[in-house]
Scaffold this motif. Structure first.
Motif, PDB file in Angstrom:
ATOM      1  N   VAL A  25       4.981  -6.815   8.858  1.00  0.00           N
ATOM      2  CA  VAL A  25       5.434  -5.674   8.043  1.00  0.00           C
ATOM      3  C   VAL A  25       6.952  -5.614   8.008  1.00  0.00           C
ATOM      4  CG1 VAL A  25       5.454  -3.161   7.856  1.00  0.00           C
ATOM      5  CG2 VAL A  25       3.316  -4.353   8.351  1.00  0.00           C
ATOM      6  N   THR A  37      -3.920   8.069   6.775  1.00  0.00           N
ATOM      7  CA  THR A  37      -3.983   7.652   5.375  1.00  0.00           C
ATOM      8  C   THR A  37      -5.315   8.023   4.731  1.00  0.00           C
ATOM      9  OG1 THR A  37      -4.639   5.416   6.117  1.00  0.00           O
ATOM     10  CG2 THR A  37      -2.302   5.781   5.664  1.00  0.00           C
ATOM     11  N   SER A  81       3.094   6.036   1.093  1.00  0.00           N
ATOM     12  CA  SER A  81       3.305   4.594   1.147  1.00  0.00           C
ATOM     13  C   SER A  81       3.239   4.134   2.591  1.00  0.00           C
ATOM     14  CB  SER A  81       4.667   4.230   0.542  1.00  0.00           C
ATOM     15  OG  SER A  81       5.712   4.727   1.380  1.00  0.00           O
ATOM     16  N   LEU A  82       3.238   2.816   2.779  1.00  0.00           N
ATOM     17  CA  LEU A  82       3.271   2.274   4.140  1.00  0.00           C
ATOM     18  C   LEU A  82       4.551   2.695   4.845  1.00  0.00           C
ATOM     19  CD1 LEU A  82       2.041   0.463   6.320  1.00  0.00           C
ATOM     20  CD2 LEU A  82       3.055  -1.509   5.169  1.00  0.00           C
ATOM     21  N   LEU A 113      -1.499  -3.976   2.087  1.00  0.00           N
ATOM     22  CA  LEU A 113      -1.778  -2.686   2.710  1.00  0.00           C
ATOM     23  C   LEU A 113      -0.991  -1.577   2.023  1.00  0.00           C
ATOM     24  CD1 LEU A 113      -3.105  -1.011   4.959  1.00  0.00           C
ATOM     25  CD2 LEU A 113      -1.204  -1.694   6.468  1.00  0.00           C
ATOM     26  N   ASP A 114       0.257  -1.853   1.683  1.00  0.00           N
ATOM     27  CA  ASP A 114       1.087  -0.864   0.985  1.00  0.00           C
ATOM     28  C   ASP A 114       0.499  -0.545  -0.382  1.00  0.00           C
ATOM     29  OD1 ASP A 114       3.176   0.875   0.606  1.00  0.00           O
ATOM     30  OD2 ASP A 114       4.716  -0.666   0.380  1.00  0.00           O
ATOM     31  N   ILE A 131      -3.443   4.859  12.136  1.00  0.00           N
ATOM     32  CA  ILE A 131      -2.997   4.627  10.762  1.00  0.00           C
ATOM     33  C   ILE A 131      -4.073   5.066   9.775  1.00  0.00           C
ATOM     34  CG2 ILE A 131      -2.424   2.833   9.077  1.00  0.00           C
ATOM     35  CD1 ILE A 131      -1.021   1.319  11.337  1.00  0.00           C
ATOM     36  N   ILE A 146      -2.622   1.683   0.173  1.00  0.00           N
ATOM     37  CA  ILE A 146      -2.280   3.056   0.587  1.00  0.00           C
ATOM     38  C   ILE A 146      -1.755   3.845  -0.612  1.00  0.00           C
ATOM     39  CG2 ILE A 146      -0.655   4.427   1.956  1.00  0.00           C
ATOM     40  CD1 ILE A 146      -0.911   2.295   4.156  1.00  0.00           C
ATOM     41  N   GLY A 155       1.246  -6.790   4.871  1.00  0.00           N
ATOM     42  CA  GLY A 155       2.033  -5.586   4.628  1.00  0.00           C
ATOM     43  C   GLY A 155       2.053  -5.188   3.171  1.00  0.00           C
TER      44      GLY A 155
END
Length: 616
Positions: A346, A459, A428-429, A415-416, A455, A419, A412
């Motif tokens: 990340v 989220t 956002s991440l 995942l961003d 996490i 989210i 990363g």
């Protein structure tokens, strides 16, 4: 840590308040002599704290935070002796390279030994990356990573350290540590414990230092350039826009000060190892760099910006977000965290994201960087990233470490995207990690198995499926599905036509300072070049490091059908030759195609803008 193929450590200070208040006399008092260095060896004297045990071990680190491989710094220690208060030698045994076992330790008061530097060591499988090592160039410059110079007595790691350095009068020590200068040739450094001490490397050199302020932080830059062509002021101007982009990303800097300690070896320097690489190693309030002296200002800027943005972002993770395995790091027998996907992956994703959001690179350049990471990640077997992380010190996982910068960064990114999609742009991440930073910070660790559930709780429950499949699990990353959400098209393979001179590559011989042809044969390229031919000029312009990118790039990736003339020297010909060729169109199979849709839907455009556009 950022490692460039041209290959990224960490030190976290989990200080204990009660111990930090103890006077230095209750801990270690260390003397380091930089005035009398012979054969790249430095003499170290350690006055030890009182020992309660009859036998005690002096520990030199086996592994240091952020390096993710065994180093065994004790192998650089020689002539080790231990003494009691009457000056009598105590019996010492050395069961392994990093342990010095001292008998009758209740009487121990002093240790003495010599330390060899790591930069000049013969490198092999136990290679120590230069930013994590030591360099003793007598009377000229010294790179002092403390864990390469001294350790701690087992059970006495978290007591105060006081280090006195005797130095040449014309050298300046740049560091983030607390420092006093009692005399013109003496510096005094203090730290509340070994962890904090190891977190503050020192660069000694003739001063070339500057600084600037941004986001409430003072940013220092110290430079050693072997030929003198790169100055701290040059690097500062590269750093400033990057630091301002980071300020924009964070809102304000997470630390009040930060120091870039930068060593630029000449391109033919003997310090450049064929087994090593270039890059940097991060600490809480500083980072150490070993990067080539590129005379091409554009190439220098791109390289420094690429590496420094990654190291700077470690201020978020793992400085402010880390597990107990890192916060209470065991230098002797470390237990690895399962979250390299966060600490390095990340961080690398954010390093690229910060640059595009700050206008330092274009969205197309960001997309090309992600495509490059897919190419690199495809060379590795799909494994559980959490399992790989926990076992990164041992085979087969240790050979997969480089993938944390590639697949880890792609984790990363995806995942961003997920989210932001699930929250309809409200989260956002980055927001998630800033929330975790507020909760934990530099002195509080999370439990390793609790991070992913936390996490998910912050989220959306559907994020658990992402972790189960792609981080804990070993399923291939769903590039096509996720890139489609932001209007990018992904294809694993695709037929296409490209312009090319054939198969052609180039390498640089640092000893002879020559550009040589590589990865081809005379019948595989339009010029009839063969491996090891030396390129002298392109279109009449003499080739050197300052213009190499400009002249050689069109030979590898031509953008027009214009003819090109190459002057070269073959090893089997006495006189240089000159040949001209025109690029031809070839049918090729492209891999990992990533393209931006010319007409994204409103939803795709909105999510892409949320992801890449600057945030207020």
């Amino acid at each position: 840590m950022k490692i460039l193929g041209l290959a990224l450590g960490l030190g976290l200070g989990a200080a204990v308040a009660a111990q930090a208040q103890q006077p230095a006399s209750a801990g270690y008092q260390i003397a380091v002599d930089l005035q009398n260095v012979v054969n790249d060896q430095v003499r170290v004297v350690v006055n030890t704290p009182p020992v309660k045990e009859s036998q005690v071990s002096y520990v030199m680190p086996s592994v240091v935070p952020g390096s993710y491989s065994k180093k065994d710094y004790g192998r650089f220690v020689t002539s080790f002796k231990a003494f009691d208060k009457k000056g009598r030698a105590l019996k010492v045994t050395q069961p392994n390279p990093n342990l010095f076992v001292i008998n009758k330790a209740k009487g121990l008061t002093r240790l003495e030994y010599l330390v060899d530097d790591t930069w000049d060591a013969k490198q092999g499988d136990d290679y120590i990356f230069q930013p994590g090592g030591t360099n003793f160039e007598a009377g000229n410059n010294y790179v002092l990573n403390h864990y390469g110079l001294y350790g701690y007595l087992e059970g006495y790691k978290m007591v105060p350290y006081q280090v006195t350095v005797a130095r040449p009068a014309d050298l300046y020590g740049a560091t983030s540590l607390e420092k006093k200068a009692p005399t013109p040739t003496q510096d005094l450094y203090t730290a509340p414990n070994y962890v904090d001490l190891a977190d503050g490397p020192i660069l000694y050199s003739r001063p070339d230092t500057t600084s600037f302020a941004t986001g409430g932080a003072r940013i220092g830059v110290s430079v050693v350039s072997e030929t003198g062509q790169i100055k701290a002021a040059d690097v500062r101007e590269i750093m400033r826009p990057m630091a301002e982009a980071l300020t924009q990303f964070f809102g304000q800097m997470p630390v009040p000060k930060y120091h870039f300690l930068m060593y630029f070896p000449a391109l033919g320097s003997p310090l450049i190892s064929k087994d090593g690489g270039f890059g940097a190693m991060e600490h809480s309030y500083s980072s150490v760099y070993f990067l080539p002296e590129f005379p091409d200002s554009a190439r220098l800027r791109s390289m420094v910006q690429e590496v420094a943005s990654h190291e700077f972002l470690h201020m978020l993770a793992p400085l402010n977000i880390h597990s107990r395995e890192i916060g209470e790091f065991d230098f002797r027998d470390p237990k690895m965290s399962q979250h390299l996907w966060l600490y390095e992956g990340v961080t690398e994703y954010f390093a690229q994201l910060v640059q595009v959001r700050g206008g330092l690179v274009t969205p197309d350049a960001f997309r090309e960087k992600m495509k490059e990471k897919i190419d690199n990640a495809s060379k590795f077997k799909d494994v559980s990233f959490t399992e790989m992380s926990r076992n990164i010190l041992v085979p087969p996982y240790k050979d997969m470490y480089q993938n944390v910068y590639d697949k880890g960064a792609l984790i990363g990114l995806l995942l961003d995207i997920r989210i932001q999609e699930l929250s309809q742009g409200r989260q956002s991440l980055r927001d998630v990690l800033l929330t975790l930073r507020q909760k934990y910070g530099p002195t509080r660790s999370f439990e390793d198995d609790k991070l992913i559930p936390e996490i998910v709780a912050l989220t959306n429950p559907q994020i658990q499926q992402f972790f189960d499949q792609y981080v804990i699990g070993n399923q291939p990353l769903p590039y096509a599905e996720y890139f489609a959400k932001i209007g990018w098209r992904y294809a694993p393979t695709e037929q296409s036509k490209v312009l090319a001179f054939g198969r052609l590559g180039f390498g640089y011989d640092t000893e002879k300072q020559q550009f040589k042809v590589a990865s081809t044969a005379p019948d595989q390229n339009a010029f009839g070049l063969q491996d090891d031919d030396v390129i002298l000029a392109v279109n009449g312009t003499k080739l050197d490091m300052s213009n190499a990118e400009k002249l050689l790039r069109p030979l590898v990736e031509p953008t027009s059908t214009a003819p090109v003339k190459v002057r070269f020297q073959s090893k089997d010909q006495k006189a240089p030759q000159e040949r001209q060729a025109t690029p031809q169109e070839f049918e090729v199979e492209l891999t990992n195609v990533v393209e931006a849709s010319p007409a994204p839907t409103p939803a795709q455009q909105a999510l892409r803008t949320q992801l890449l556009a600057p945030k207020a």
